[in-house]
Design a protein around this motif. Structure first.
Motif: not given
Length: 269
Positions: A100, A102-104, A106-111, A114, A149
């Motif tokens: 979790w 990693d998931e949290l 990486m989603r923050a960096t994806d945001a 964006a 990344r």
């Protein structure tokens, strides 16, 4: 192909080295005081007295682009340091902890990714009074996802390697595994990312200064010099030549350097 790869490294290192030497010289010497105005000499063409001509206030363009190189390298170095520090923290935690975490992260960096880089930089800089510090901080935040990344990928690749498992079996702690076992093996990837991020930082700083949100007058900045020169393109074309060429060569130099380091790393691997 190998010869082309070596050319990238040599050309990139040559461009960057020359510009770095110019920056060092500007710390102790410029042909004229960079902010000294002389209205009687405004918009003079290149001459023996002013090798690159003068601007709309009669200031020596050569002296100003030399001092502007200090801004470029300062912005690049500080921004990359901020991005590397933040990216190392995010990327290491994401890759090493996994699940979790990693998931949290990486989603923050994806945001963050964006948003278009220049628009996000404009937003961050315009929140408070424009300054060099605000510019470096904004660009540094923008570069965090790139480092995160690369570092996460390297940690994921190496954390289950035999040498890491052996060190873990011998009682090595988390800090030893991260900083002694894994970090040296991903250093070349990080250096490549740093070189490319350096060029991006210089380009974004020039864009922000061109828009009036970066370095504030009278301090020289290549981007601001282009902004000041746009009204005199027909009358004094030399006004835009020096800052525009230096931005191009600096960005090209760091990109070639980054590509050369990456190709050298791939060849060794």
């Amino acid at each position: 192909m190998k010869r082309m790869k070596s050319y990238s490294l040599v050309l990139g290192a040559s461009f960057v080295s020359v510009l770095f030497v110019v920056m060092l010289i500007s710390l102790v010497y410029t042909p004229h005081p960079p902010n000294e105005m002389n209205i009687r000499e405004r918009l003079q063409a290149p001459s023996v007295r002013h090798w690159l001509g003068t601007d709309n206030f009669g200031r020596d363009i050569l002296s100003r682009v030399m001092v502007g190189s200090q801004t470029a390298f300062e912005v690049g170095a500080v921004s990359v340091a901020i991005g590397l520090l933040g990216g190392f923290l995010v990327g290491t935690l994401a890759g090493y902890m996994g699940r979790w975490v990693d998931e949290l992260l990486m989603r923050a960096t994806d945001a963050l990714l964006a948003f278009p880089g220049i628009l996000l930089a404009l937003l961050l800089v315009s929140i408070s009074k424009p300054s060099l510090f605000q510019t470096m901080l904004a660009i540094g935040i923008l570069s965090i996802p790139s480092f995160a990344r690369v570092i996460r990928s390297g940690v994921l690749q190496h954390k289950e390697a035999d040498y890491v498992k052996a060190a873990r079996g011998l009682g090595a702690g988390h800090a030893n595994l991260i900083f002694v076992q894994i970090a040296p093996n991903i250093a070349s990837s990080v250096v490549t990312t740093a070189a490319l991020s350096f060029s991006t930082a210089i380009l974004i700083e020039a864009a922000l200064s061109y828009l009036g949100l970066g370095v504030q007058p009278p301090d020289p900045s290549w981007g601001r010099m282009l902004n000041e020169a746009q009204s005199y393109l027909a009358k004094a074309p030399w006004f835009t030549l020096a800052p525009g060429l230096l931005i191009t060569l600096t960005v090209l130099g760091f990109n070639l350097l980054g590509d050369g380091i990456r190709d050298l790393r791939d060849k060794k691997s």
